[in-house]
Design an enzyme around this catalytic site. Structure first.
Site, short mmCIF file in Angstrom:
data_model
loop_
_atom_site.label_atom_id
_atom_site.label_comp_id
_atom_site.label_asym_id
_atom_site.label_seq_id
_atom_site.Cartn_x
_atom_site.Cartn_y
_atom_site.Cartn_z
N GLY A 37 53.78 -54.60 96.57
CA GLY A 37 52.82 -53.73 95.76
C GLY A 37 51.47 -54.40 95.30
N SER A 38 50.80 -53.58 94.44
CA SER A 38 49.56 -54.13 94.23
C SER A 38 49.33 -55.10 92.99
CB SER A 38 48.59 -52.98 93.55
OG SER A 38 49.16 -52.27 92.62
N GLY A 97 56.44 -57.07 91.31
CA GLY A 97 56.01 -56.00 90.39
C GLY A 97 57.31 -55.05 89.85
N ALA A 98 56.78 -54.13 89.08
CA ALA A 98 57.76 -53.05 88.81
C ALA A 98 56.90 -51.77 88.35
CB ALA A 98 58.62 -53.40 87.56
N ASP A 99 57.49 -50.63 88.56
CA ASP A 99 56.91 -49.25 88.34
C ASP A 99 57.26 -49.08 86.58
OD1 ASP A 99 56.12 -48.50 90.83
OD2 ASP A 99 58.35 -48.67 91.15
N LYS A 109 61.95 -49.70 90.11
CA LYS A 109 61.17 -50.23 91.23
C LYS A 109 61.31 -49.14 92.30
CE LYS A 109 61.14 -54.53 92.32
NZ LYS A 109 59.86 -54.13 92.65
N GLY A 112 56.53 -48.12 95.81
CA GLY A 112 56.12 -48.60 97.19
C GLY A 112 57.09 -48.37 98.26
N GLU A 118 63.80 -55.45 98.31
CA GLU A 118 63.15 -56.10 96.97
C GLU A 118 64.68 -56.32 96.33
OE1 GLU A 118 58.88 -54.53 96.06
OE2 GLU A 118 60.48 -53.02 95.36
#
Ligand code: 5RP
Length: 239
Positions: A37-38, A97-99, A109, A112, A118
């Site tokens: 992810g970003s 990362g995480a949402d 998560k 993506g 993950e």
């Protein structure tokens, strides 16, 4: 006006890598899991910079997606699988990362569509670090960012019925610049789920993962991370 969301992502990622190196949690010779992810990408980049400047040597990475595989190839970070003799199925640390992240550091998560690999990587890591911009820091999970559930395509209808029985409203994720559904790196579909009221993520993780035809859901509650959350004012909160 403070720093942008993209700037927060880079700040959280860079701060986390540098802090974890200073604390000896990222170290030479280690086995590290790298997220997708970003926000994970600047962490991979920072790791490569600290390898290039000689701070870190002989770092072995296990990646969570084709995106991270390509990044490691670009930065020259050697990639292994969890099954390789050099890794022996266990990682010292994973960074991702995480949402969404709630106040107890439960995660959503899979924005993506990479949460299966993950979770495999992060539930087999001794330490999990999550990097996030301030927008990901929430009080409850389930009502805002839809929970991604990776499913076997042939089981779509019964799985969606079972998810609806758990109170979810379900949408099969559509591709962008690709006709039809998103197909994951593992050849499966994604169903995104939202609830009218907040849910207990630990209870729901077990219930969803028990549905036949579900490969993995995006609730991460079993390996509690340390989170580095960057804020608009340029500060980074560690929780
Ligand atoms: C990918 C993930 C990502 O970690 C999550 O979607 C956050 O991505 P970003 O940092 O781009 O907001 O779980 O499956």
């Amino acid at each position: 006006m403070g720093i942008s969301k993209d700037e927060q992502k880079v700040l959280a990622a860079t701060t986390a890598v540098d802090t974890l190196i200073a604390e000896g949690k990222i170290f030479s010779g280690m086995k590290i899991g790298l997220g997708t992810g970003s926000t994970a990408m600047p962490a991979v980049k920072r790791l490569s910079e600290r390898i290039a400047d000689g701070t870190l040597k002989d770092v072995k990475a296990v990646v969570t997606s084709f995106q991270t595989q390509l990044a490691c190839e670009e930065y020259g970070i050697p990639v292994y699988t969890l099954n390789d003799k050099a890794i022996e199925g266990h990682l010292d640390l994973a960074i991702d990362g995480a949402d969404e992240i709630d106040q107890k550091n439960n995660l959503i998560k899979g924005g993506g569509a990479a949460h299966l690999r993950e979770k495999i990587v992060e539930y087999n890591a001794g330490f999990l670090a999550i990097v996030a911009d301030g927008s990901k820091d929430v009080d409850t999970l389930g009502t805002k960012f839809p929970l991604p559930v990776e499913i076997i395509a042939d089981a779509r209808v019964p799985v969606i019925k079972a998810l609806e029985n758990l109170g979810a409203t379900c949408t099969v994720r559509e591709g962008v610049k690709k006709a039809g559904p998103v197909i994951t790196d593992n050849g499966n579909m994604i169903v995104d789920c939202v609830w009218k009221s907040p849910v207990d993520p630990a209870e729901m993780e077990d219930k969803i993962d028990a549905i036949t035809g579900v490969v993995e859901c995006g609730f991460f509650t079993k390996n509690k991370p340390v989170a580095f959350i960057a804020k608009e004012d340029g500060s980074v909160v560690r929780r």
